[in-house]
Design a protein around this motif. Structure first.
Motif, PDB file in Angstrom:
ATOM      1  N   PHE A  19       0.808  -1.281  -0.185  1.00  0.00           N
ATOM      2  CA  PHE A  19       0.039   0.119   0.015  1.00  0.00           C
ATOM      3  C   PHE A  19       0.859   1.362   0.044  1.00  0.00           C
ATOM      4  O   PHE A  19       0.524   2.140  -0.748  1.00  0.00           O
ATOM      5  N   ILE A  20       1.806   1.457   1.079  1.00  0.00           N
ATOM      6  CA  ILE A  20       2.802   2.536   0.890  1.00  0.00           C
ATOM      7  C   ILE A  20       3.346   2.488  -0.522  1.00  0.00           C
ATOM      8  O   ILE A  20       3.675   3.833  -0.898  1.00  0.00           O
ATOM      9  N   LYS A  21       3.867   1.561  -0.901  1.00  0.00           N
ATOM     10  CA  LYS A  21       4.595   1.762  -2.247  1.00  0.00           C
ATOM     11  C   LYS A  21       3.732   2.321  -3.458  1.00  0.00           C
ATOM     12  O   LYS A  21       4.050   3.140  -4.333  1.00  0.00           O
ATOM     13  N   LYS A  22       2.643   1.569  -3.388  1.00  0.00           N
ATOM     14  CA  LYS A  22       1.504   2.033  -4.492  1.00  0.00           C
ATOM     15  C   LYS A  22       1.136   3.558  -4.315  1.00  0.00           C
ATOM     16  O   LYS A  22       0.964   4.310  -5.182  1.00  0.00           O
ATOM     17  N   PRO A  90      -7.797  13.461  -5.507  1.00  0.00           N
ATOM     18  CA  PRO A  90      -7.227  12.759  -4.275  1.00  0.00           C
ATOM     19  C   PRO A  90      -6.933  13.962  -3.308  1.00  0.00           C
ATOM     20  O   PRO A  90      -6.516  14.988  -3.466  1.00  0.00           O
ATOM     21  N   ASP A  91      -7.342  13.596  -2.107  1.00  0.00           N
ATOM     22  CA  ASP A  91      -7.433  14.865  -1.154  1.00  0.00           C
ATOM     23  C   ASP A  91      -6.365  14.375   0.221  1.00  0.00           C
ATOM     24  O   ASP A  91      -6.655  15.045   1.087  1.00  0.00           O
ATOM     25  N   LEU A  92      -5.461  13.248   0.055  1.00  0.00           N
ATOM     26  CA  LEU A  92      -4.981  12.895   1.241  1.00  0.00           C
ATOM     27  C   LEU A  92      -3.613  12.685   0.646  1.00  0.00           C
ATOM     28  O   LEU A  92      -3.079  12.346  -0.503  1.00  0.00           O
ATOM     29  N   ASN A  93      -2.642  13.469   1.707  1.00  0.00           N
ATOM     30  CA  ASN A  93      -1.407  12.970   1.636  1.00  0.00           C
ATOM     31  C   ASN A  93      -0.841  11.457   1.913  1.00  0.00           C
ATOM     32  O   ASN A  93      -1.634  10.853   2.495  1.00  0.00           O
ATOM     33  N   ALA A  94       0.272  10.943   1.563  1.00  0.00           N
ATOM     34  CA  ALA A  94       0.578   9.715   1.781  1.00  0.00           C
ATOM     35  C   ALA A  94       0.555   9.347   3.257  1.00  0.00           C
ATOM     36  O   ALA A  94      -0.062   8.325   3.797  1.00  0.00           O
ATOM     37  N   GLN A  95       1.116  10.186   4.236  1.00  0.00           N
ATOM     38  CA  GLN A  95       0.709   9.962   5.630  1.00  0.00           C
ATOM     39  C   GLN A  95      -0.563   9.872   6.233  1.00  0.00           C
ATOM     40  O   GLN A  95      -0.624   9.082   6.746  1.00  0.00           O
ATOM     41  N   LEU A 100      -4.910   6.397   8.249  1.00  0.00           N
ATOM     42  CA  LEU A 100      -6.371   5.935   7.979  1.00  0.00           C
ATOM     43  C   LEU A 100      -6.267   4.376   7.627  1.00  0.00           C
ATOM     44  O   LEU A 100      -7.079   3.718   8.288  1.00  0.00           O
ATOM     45  N   TYR A 101      -5.388   4.031   7.005  1.00  0.00           N
ATOM     46  CA  TYR A 101      -4.869   2.489   6.654  1.00  0.00           C
ATOM     47  C   TYR A 101      -4.810   1.854   8.108  1.00  0.00           C
ATOM     48  O   TYR A 101      -5.527   0.752   8.591  1.00  0.00           O
ATOM     49  N   ASP A 102      -3.852   2.421   8.984  1.00  0.00           N
ATOM     50  CA  ASP A 102      -3.770   1.687  10.310  1.00  0.00           C
ATOM     51  C   ASP A 102      -4.753   1.771  10.959  1.00  0.00           C
ATOM     52  O   ASP A 102      -5.014   0.831  11.707  1.00  0.00           O
TER      53      ASP A 102
END
Length: 180
Positions: A19-22, A90-95, A100-102
């Protein structure tokens, strides 16, 4: 149960890394997807798994494990979409996406631990093919709930079905790892 908890964490670690890489490659373009689009994407992956389980000849040299990983990640995205709604861009940055994933993983793991306690780890006696069928059944339920504009009379909601799908896919990946 601690073994299951550790195995769950190991599977999710693999999913999270992808998920992080994508997210680095594509950003959070998935934020524009409506829930039925995510449901259909997961359905395609589950159908492919079932097809691979039934066919003796494969035309594409990829196993079922990457498909289960995709099911987990798309289901987590769906849970985020349920909470945040669909974005126009897209409205979220990676962090923010990772946070949210976590959070969704933590909620889903808690559900798994509660159910696993009550069911006495019955999933350990199940076949991967049965877990695939249960995922497909949950997806058909989600599609019906979506067609009913999210309303249910006596059944759990879409979010609970996505959480069950995540947990079934995690269990399938644990089984596959143990078969290696």
């Amino acid at each position: 149960m601690s073994d299951t908890s550790q195995q769950f964490d190991a599977v999710i670690h693999t999913c999270r890394e992808l998920f992080i890489k994508k997210t680095k490659d594509y950003g959070t373009a998935w934020r524009i997807l409506r829930l039925p689009s995510l449901t259909d994407q997961i359905f395609i992956k589950a159908q492919r798994i079932r097809s691979l389980q039934e066919k003796e000849v494969r035309k594409v040299d990829e196993g079922v494990a990457p498909e289960f990983v995709g099911i987990i990640n798309y289901s987590i995205m769906a849970l985020v979409q349920i909470e945040k709604g669909v974005a126009e861009q897209p409205d979220l940055n990676a962090q923010e996406a990772i946070d949210l994933y976590d959070r969704e993983v933590a909620n889903t793991k808690k559900l798994m631990e509660d159910k696993n306690h009550d069911y006495g780890e019955a999933w350990r006696d199940m076949r991967v093919s049965s877990l695939t069928d249960l995922i497909l059944q949950k997806l058909l339920r989600i599609k019906q709930i979506e067609d009913n504009q999210g309303k249910t009379l006596v059944s759990e909601g879409i979010d609970a079905n996505y959480q069950d799908i995540i947990n079934y896919a995690v269990f399938a990946l644990i089984h596959l790892k143990e078969e290696e």
